[in-house]
Design an enzyme around this catalytic site. Structure first.
Site, PDB file in Angstrom:
ATOM      1  N   GLY A   4       5.124 -12.722  -8.947  1.00 30.74           N
ATOM      2  CA  GLY A   4       4.426 -11.949  -7.930  1.00 30.74           C
ATOM      3  C   GLY A   4       2.934 -12.056  -8.120  1.00 30.74           C
ATOM      4  O   GLY A   4       2.419 -13.085  -8.565  1.00 30.74           O
ATOM      5  N   CYS A   5       2.241 -10.995  -7.817  1.00 25.07           N
ATOM      6  CA  CYS A   5       0.779 -10.983  -7.879  1.00 25.07           C
ATOM      7  C   CYS A   5       0.288 -11.374  -9.272  1.00 25.07           C
ATOM      8  O   CYS A   5       0.647 -10.745 -10.270  1.00 25.07           O
ATOM      9  CB  CYS A   5       0.251  -9.602  -7.515  1.00 25.07           C
ATOM     10  SG  CYS A   5      -1.527  -9.463  -7.639  1.00 25.07           S
ATOM     11  N   PHE A   6      -0.554 -12.400  -9.335  1.00 23.80           N
ATOM     12  CA  PHE A   6      -1.016 -12.864 -10.645  1.00 23.80           C
ATOM     13  C   PHE A   6      -1.897 -11.862 -11.364  1.00 23.80           C
ATOM     14  O   PHE A   6      -2.041 -11.926 -12.580  1.00 23.80           O
ATOM     15  CB  PHE A   6      -1.674 -14.238 -10.582  1.00 23.80           C
ATOM     16  CG  PHE A   6      -2.733 -14.480  -9.540  1.00 23.80           C
ATOM     17  CD1 PHE A   6      -3.546 -13.476  -9.052  1.00 23.80           C
ATOM     18  CD2 PHE A   6      -2.900 -15.756  -9.044  1.00 23.80           C
ATOM     19  CE1 PHE A   6      -4.523 -13.734  -8.097  1.00 23.80           C
ATOM     20  CE2 PHE A   6      -3.879 -16.033  -8.090  1.00 23.80           C
ATOM     21  CZ  PHE A   6      -4.684 -15.009  -7.616  1.00 23.80           C
ATOM     22  N   CYS A  61      -1.210  -8.946 -12.057  1.00 25.04           N
ATOM     23  CA  CYS A  61      -0.353  -8.136 -12.934  1.00 25.04           C
ATOM     24  C   CYS A  61       0.277  -8.930 -14.062  1.00 25.04           C
ATOM     25  O   CYS A  61       1.013  -8.367 -14.872  1.00 25.04           O
ATOM     26  CB  CYS A  61       0.730  -7.458 -12.100  1.00 25.04           C
ATOM     27  SG  CYS A  61       0.062  -6.298 -10.882  1.00 25.04           S
TER      28      CYS A  61
END
Length: 173
Positions: free
Chosen positions: A9-11, A13
């Protein structure tokens, strides 16, 4: 030095969880396994490049093994959801393990089997294990986002549902 390329997902995080461990030399946010050279954030999130947001980790395998690295990785996202992560949906947010050699492939498949046998999740892990093709460093504003924009990062981490998921399944944040 060894290299791991991971998407969850979002890098934003995926940097903080690895930064705290001895043996991890660097964690770089970027775009992986697509068909466009040097893509921009806007191009990647449009879904037209084939890339996913990912991190590339340089680590010293004499201090931290690839298996240990994957153990950390699988505690950062929902590995049973391969259509995006939390509030971020679509192809650029799909999770994956991009293996650099056959040993990494075998280790990733073994870690997934072991996690499935523990029944941590209500569904089987379906995070793909794919051959590494490429990695392009993301723009500077996306590097170390948890440090440079901590307020935004913390609000996103909580608001997206990721924080609650991680705490519910692993008891950590």
């Amino acid at each position: 030095m060894s290299t791991a390329t991971l998407a969850g997902g979002c890098f934003w995080c995926l940097v903080k969880p690895f930064d705290q461990f001895e043996g991890v030399n660097s964690v770089v946010s970027g775009y992986s396994n697509g068909h466009v050279e040097n893509p921009t954030y806007q191009e990647v999130t449009s879904g037209s490049t084939g890339h996913v947001e990912a991190v590339q980790i340089e680590f010293d395998e004499s201090i931290m093994s690839y298996k240990e690295l994957l153990g950390i990785f699988f505690q950062t996202f929902d590995p049973t959801d391969n259509t995006g992560q939390f509030g971020d949906r679509g192809p650029s947010y799909e999770p994956a393990v991009f293996y650099h050699d056959e040993a990494q492939k075998e280790t990733a498949e073994k870690v997934i089997r072991e996690l499935d046998e523990q029944h941590i999740f209500s569904k089987p892990i379906n995070t793909p294990v794919l051959p590494y093709k490429n990695f392009y460093r993301a723009e500077d504003e996306h590097q170390d986002f948890y440090q440079t924009n901590s307020g935004h990062y913390n609000a996103y981490y909580k608001g997206s549902g990721r924080k609650a998921f991680v705490e519910n399944h692993w008891g950590v944040n």
